[in-house]
Design a protein around this motif. Structure first.
Motif, PDB file in Angstrom:
ATOM      1  N   LEU A 247       0.820  -1.202   0.000  1.00 61.51           N
ATOM      2  CA  LEU A 247       0.000   0.000   0.000  1.00 61.51           C
ATOM      3  C   LEU A 247       0.862   1.263   0.000  1.00 61.51           C
ATOM      4  O   LEU A 247       1.833   1.377   0.739  1.00 61.51           O
ATOM      5  N   LYS A 248       0.507   2.215  -0.853  1.00 60.67           N
ATOM      6  CA  LYS A 248       1.207   3.494  -0.924  1.00 60.67           C
ATOM      7  C   LYS A 248       0.521   4.562  -0.083  1.00 60.67           C
ATOM      8  O   LYS A 248       1.047   5.652   0.093  1.00 60.67           O
ATOM      9  N   MET A 249      -0.683   4.259   0.406  1.00 59.77           N
ATOM     10  CA  MET A 249      -1.435   5.225   1.208  1.00 59.77           C
ATOM     11  C   MET A 249      -0.982   5.130   2.672  1.00 59.77           C
ATOM     12  O   MET A 249      -0.416   4.130   3.098  1.00 59.77           O
ATOM     13  N   GLY A 250      -1.226   6.193   3.415  1.00 61.06           N
ATOM     14  CA  GLY A 250      -0.957   6.143   4.841  1.00 61.06           C
ATOM     15  C   GLY A 250      -1.838   5.102   5.513  1.00 61.06           C
ATOM     16  O   GLY A 250      -2.962   4.847   5.074  1.00 61.06           O
ATOM     17  N   ILE A 251      -1.346   4.487   6.588  1.00 60.75           N
ATOM     18  CA  ILE A 251      -2.080   3.417   7.259  1.00 60.75           C
ATOM     19  C   ILE A 251      -2.159   3.705   8.750  1.00 60.75           C
ATOM     20  O   ILE A 251      -1.168   4.072   9.387  1.00 60.75           O
ATOM     21  N   THR A 252      -3.351   3.522   9.308  1.00 59.09           N
ATOM     22  CA  THR A 252      -3.517   3.486  10.752  1.00 59.09           C
ATOM     23  C   THR A 252      -4.274   2.210  11.089  1.00 59.09           C
ATOM     24  O   THR A 252      -5.036   1.695  10.267  1.00 59.09           O
ATOM     25  N   LEU A 253      -4.058   1.679  12.268  1.00 59.40           N
ATOM     26  CA  LEU A 253      -4.675   0.422  12.695  1.00 59.40           C
ATOM     27  C   LEU A 253      -5.672   0.706  13.799  1.00 59.40           C
ATOM     28  O   LEU A 253      -5.327   1.323  14.820  1.00 59.40           O
ATOM     29  N   ASN A 254      -6.911   0.269  13.609  1.00 60.30           N
ATOM     30  CA  ASN A 254      -7.951   0.466  14.610  1.00 60.30           C
ATOM     31  C   ASN A 254      -7.804  -0.587  15.705  1.00 60.30           C
ATOM     32  O   ASN A 254      -7.920  -1.788  15.449  1.00 60.30           O
ATOM     33  N   ILE A 255      -7.583  -0.132  16.939  1.00 55.80           N
ATOM     34  CA  ILE A 255      -7.336  -1.038  18.063  1.00 55.80           C
ATOM     35  C   ILE A 255      -8.362  -0.772  19.161  1.00 55.80           C
ATOM     36  O   ILE A 255      -8.466   0.349  19.650  1.00 55.80           O
ATOM     37  N   ARG A 256      -9.104  -1.806  19.541  1.00 50.74           N
ATOM     38  CA  ARG A 256     -10.053  -1.647  20.638  1.00 50.74           C
ATOM     39  C   ARG A 256      -9.266  -1.502  21.940  1.00 50.74           C
ATOM     40  O   ARG A 256      -8.465  -2.369  22.312  1.00 50.74           O
ATOM     41  N   ALA A 257      -9.477  -0.391  22.629  1.00 50.62           N
ATOM     42  CA  ALA A 257      -8.617  -0.008  23.748  1.00 50.62           C
ATOM     43  C   ALA A 257      -8.597  -1.041  24.862  1.00 50.62           C
ATOM     44  O   ALA A 257      -7.579  -1.210  25.545  1.00 50.62           O
ATOM     45  N   VAL A 258      -9.684  -1.773  25.050  1.00 47.66           N
ATOM     46  CA  VAL A 258      -9.757  -2.741  26.141  1.00 47.66           C
ATOM     47  C   VAL A 258      -8.765  -3.885  25.952  1.00 47.66           C
ATOM     48  O   VAL A 258      -8.394  -4.567  26.905  1.00 47.66           O
ATOM     49  N   PHE A 259      -8.294  -4.097  24.722  1.00 46.48           N
ATOM     50  CA  PHE A 259      -7.324  -5.157  24.437  1.00 46.48           C
ATOM     51  C   PHE A 259      -5.893  -4.633  24.301  1.00 46.48           C
ATOM     52  O   PHE A 259      -4.969  -5.421  24.123  1.00 46.48           O
ATOM     53  N   ALA A 260      -5.694  -3.338  24.355  1.00 42.30           N
ATOM     54  CA  ALA A 260      -4.416  -2.745  23.950  1.00 42.30           C
ATOM     55  C   ALA A 260      -3.245  -3.159  24.835  1.00 42.30           C
ATOM     56  O   ALA A 260      -2.184  -3.548  24.336  1.00 42.30           O
ATOM     57  N   LYS A 261      -3.403  -3.082  26.147  1.00 44.83           N
ATOM     58  CA  LYS A 261      -2.265  -3.369  27.023  1.00 44.83           C
ATOM     59  C   LYS A 261      -1.819  -4.818  26.882  1.00 44.83           C
ATOM     60  O   LYS A 261      -0.622  -5.104  26.789  1.00 44.83           O
ATOM     61  N   GLN A 262      -2.783  -5.749  26.866  1.00 44.94           N
ATOM     62  CA  GLN A 262      -2.442  -7.156  26.756  1.00 44.94           C
ATOM     63  C   GLN A 262      -1.760  -7.469  25.423  1.00 44.94           C
ATOM     64  O   GLN A 262      -1.044  -8.461  25.308  1.00 44.94           O
ATOM     65  N   SER A 263      -1.987  -6.626  24.423  1.00 44.76           N
ATOM     66  CA  SER A 263      -1.468  -6.877  23.079  1.00 44.76           C
ATOM     67  C   SER A 263      -0.275  -6.000  22.744  1.00 44.76           C
ATOM     68  O   SER A 263       0.162  -5.966  21.586  1.00 44.76           O
ATOM     69  N   ALA A 264       0.254  -5.280  23.725  1.00 44.28           N
ATOM     70  CA  ALA A 264       1.222  -4.214  23.452  1.00 44.28           C
ATOM     71  C   ALA A 264       2.446  -4.690  22.676  1.00 44.28           C
ATOM     72  O   ALA A 264       2.870  -4.036  21.713  1.00 44.28           O
ATOM     73  N   ALA A 265       3.033  -5.816  23.069  1.00 44.07           N
ATOM     74  CA  ALA A 265       4.260  -6.269  22.402  1.00 44.07           C
ATOM     75  C   ALA A 265       4.009  -6.562  20.933  1.00 44.07           C
ATOM     76  O   ALA A 265       4.791  -6.158  20.059  1.00 44.07           O
ATOM     77  N   ALA A 266       2.912  -7.262  20.637  1.00 48.18           N
ATOM     78  CA  ALA A 266       2.599  -7.615  19.249  1.00 48.18           C
ATOM     79  C   ALA A 266       2.248  -6.372  18.439  1.00 48.18           C
ATOM     80  O   ALA A 266       2.645  -6.233  17.278  1.00 48.18           O
ATOM     81  N   LEU A 267       1.484  -5.449  19.030  1.00 49.49           N
ATOM     82  CA  LEU A 267       1.083  -4.249  18.304  1.00 49.49           C
ATOM     83  C   LEU A 267       2.270  -3.331  18.021  1.00 49.49           C
ATOM     84  O   LEU A 267       2.344  -2.712  16.956  1.00 49.49           O
ATOM     85  N   LYS A 268       3.186  -3.259  18.956  1.00 49.30           N
ATOM     86  CA  LYS A 268       4.352  -2.409  18.724  1.00 49.30           C
ATOM     87  C   LYS A 268       5.212  -2.995  17.601  1.00 49.30           C
ATOM     88  O   LYS A 268       5.730  -2.258  16.748  1.00 49.30           O
ATOM     89  N   TRP A 269       5.351  -4.315  17.587  1.00 48.96           N
ATOM     90  CA  TRP A 269       6.083  -4.966  16.495  1.00 48.96           C
ATOM     91  C   TRP A 269       5.409  -4.678  15.159  1.00 48.96           C
ATOM     92  O   TRP A 269       6.071  -4.341  14.174  1.00 48.96           O
TER      93      TRP A 269
END
Length: 527
Positions: A247-269
């Motif tokens: 993709l050549k367009m800018g990308i943002t990922l929609n993350i449901r906040a209630v799952f964010a902390k538990q998923s932090a390592a994977a999401l940061k990668w």
């Protein structure tokens, strides 16, 4: 006129007039070319060399922090109004100082006998609304707010994008085109299914390419149920989706906040591998601790995370977001490792806090050798993805992780000389000497269970000490170790007596061409 300028003028007169005229045109042409190049490329160095696609400072495809410069490049300063799907909600837009407004789009009567080709503003399970997309867009154009269009129906995408394209000359604000592409945490609780990503990308590219793509996963949450997280399989699927589409367009990922902390390592990668930002959102039904949001704010770059939260949660977060505390966290420290390329087909995705490998190998840049009276302790977590189904054989030992100690700067797996600790996805463990002259010793163990997540600790005692491998098979790769249950565990003791090694480095290796090995929470320290 000074002496120098008179001299230059006199010399220039010796150049024939036609040649002077040609040189003048060449310099003017070069100046014009450089101006146009810098203007559209974003600098002198070509973007295809830097690997960065330059984005404009304003317009429909602008980064939010470039467009809203009053935010001082802090994503938490972007203000949102979520779920503008009715005439009543439209009036709320005018009452607040919102920078971005979000609405959900589907067809009237979606998936019913009354479905017809009219795009409306509604969120499943609702399939009716007092507001059409045409009306919503006309209103939004007058407000001057940034727009996020969250598509809940692939059939509504083309209709809406055509209307958006017709209004492009009036649009001078960021536009995010959002859709849920893959199944995510508790996907079975979600009111809608993933959209056809191939069709979505094609329509966005063909009809309204000057925009930002907001990608997400279908998900659900309930207070009385065990809730999940964005696990490594989900994150890898999104990585592959983005990588394969180029993709050549800018990308943002929609993350449901209630799952964010538990998923932090994977999401940061995932953020590091794709260059995407994160947009945290939180429906009013979710119970999100503010401490989780503060954790994300400290762990991620502030310009890479946006917070689309409800009014109450946003107020609580805004009041505390400047509070900092020391994170008792694991760090992979990617800059301390070197990727060793030794054959075709290997894949190594090295992030700052995790690495995903397929038959890949890393060697530490730093030396790790126990000092007299002390030990080197290596702790970490490994999870195996897409595990091959065929049983392991001596020629193909199966998917696993090998951690080797006291090795030289090896260039190939078969050149490693040291003590290697192996953790197999099937629960097989062993510690053995490898390519040590005159020594061929192996210690084995097996861990029962079916989970593919293992927590390990390796202790290398000072001479003439021992190597100890302790491995626990976890029921899930939870970010909170204290709350993670253990299926089984085992310890192997390997005596180093009469073994002398010259190496001082560590090596990590994934042992199979099929399946992926993820290592995170890796820490090396002297104890």
């Amino acid at each position: 006129m000074t002496f120098r300028s008179r001299t230059i003028w006199a010399l220039s007169q010796k150049i024939p007039r036609p040649l002077r005229k040609a040189l003048l045109f060449q310099w003017a042409g070069m100046a014009l070319f450089l101006f146009v190049w810098v203007k559209f490329n974003g600098g002198f160095i070509p973007s295809f060399f830097t690997g960065v696609t330059q984005r404009p400072l304003s317009g429909t495809d602008a980064d939010l922090l470039d467009h809203f410069q009053q935010t001082n490049y802090d994503g938490s300063e972007i203000t949102w109004l979520h779920g503008v799907n009715s005439r009543t909600a439209m009036q709320q837009v005018l009452k607040g100082d919102y920078m971005m407004i979000e609405g959900d789009i589907l067809l009237r009567g979606q998936n019913t006998d009354n479905q017809h080709l009219e795009a409306i503003m509604a969120h499943p399970p609702d399939v009716a609304s007092d507001l059409t997309f045409n009306e919503w867009l006309k209103f939004a154009l007058k407000t001057g707010r940034g727009l996020k269009l969250d598509f809940k129906s692939i059939e509504a995408v083309e209709l809406s994008l055509q209307k958006l394209r017709e209004a492009k000359d009036k649009l001078h604000v960021p536009v995010h085109l959002s859709a849920e592409m893959l199944e995510g945490p508790n996907w079975h609780l979600a009111p809608n299914k993933p959209l056809d990503h191939q069709r979505f990308f094609r329509l966005c590219h063909e009809i309204f390419p000057r925009s930002t793509i907001a990608l997400g996963w279908t998900n659900g949450w309930a207070a009385d149920k065990d809730n999940d997280k964005y696990d490594w399989s989900m994150v890898k699927a999104m990585h592959d989706l983005i990588e394969h589409r180029s993709l050549k367009m800018g990308i943002t990922l929609n993350i449901r906040a209630v799952f964010a902390k538990q998923s932090a390592a994977a999401l940061k990668w995932l953020m590091e591998m794709t260059g995407a930002s994160l947009t945290l959102f939180s429906p009013s039904t979710d119970d999100v601790p503010v401490a989780d949001l503060l954790y994300i704010r400290q762990k991620f770059p502030k310009h890479k995370v946006f917070y689309d939260l409800g009014p109450k949660l946003n107020a609580e977060f805004a009041a505390r977001k400047h509070i900092t505390s020391e994170l008792n966290d694991f760090v992979f420290e990617a800059d301390k490792w070197k990727v060793v390329h030794y054959q075709t087909g290997e894949k190594v995705y090295l992030g700052n806090e995790a690495v995903m490998m397929q038959h890949g190998m890393l060697v530490s840049k730093a030396e790790f050798l126990a000092e007299p009276g002390r030990s080197v302790e290596i702790t970490g977590r490994v999870e195996f993805l897409e595990v091959p189904t065929e049983p392991p054989t001596p020629e193909k030992p199966g998917l696993g992780l090998e951690v080797c100690l006291q090795v030289t700067q090896a260039s190939r797996p078969d050149s490693i000389s040291g003590i290697c600790c192996y953790i197999g996805a099937n629960g097989v463990l062993h510690v053995r000497s490898r390519s040590v002259p005159g020594v061929d010793v192996t210690r084995d163990a097996v861990i029962r269970g079916t989970a593919l997540c293992f927590q390990f600790t390796i202790t290398d005692a000072s001479p003439p000490g021992d190597i100890t491998l302790k491995v626990a098979r976890m029921k899930s790769c939870s970010a909170v170790l204290a709350s993670t249950k253990i299926e089984d565990e085992a310890t192997i003791q390997f005596t180093m007596k009469n073994i002398e090694l010259d190496g001082t480095h560590l090596a990590l290796r994934s042992s199979h061409f099929e399946g992926f090995t993820v290592v995170d929470q890796l820490r090396v320290k002297s104890i």
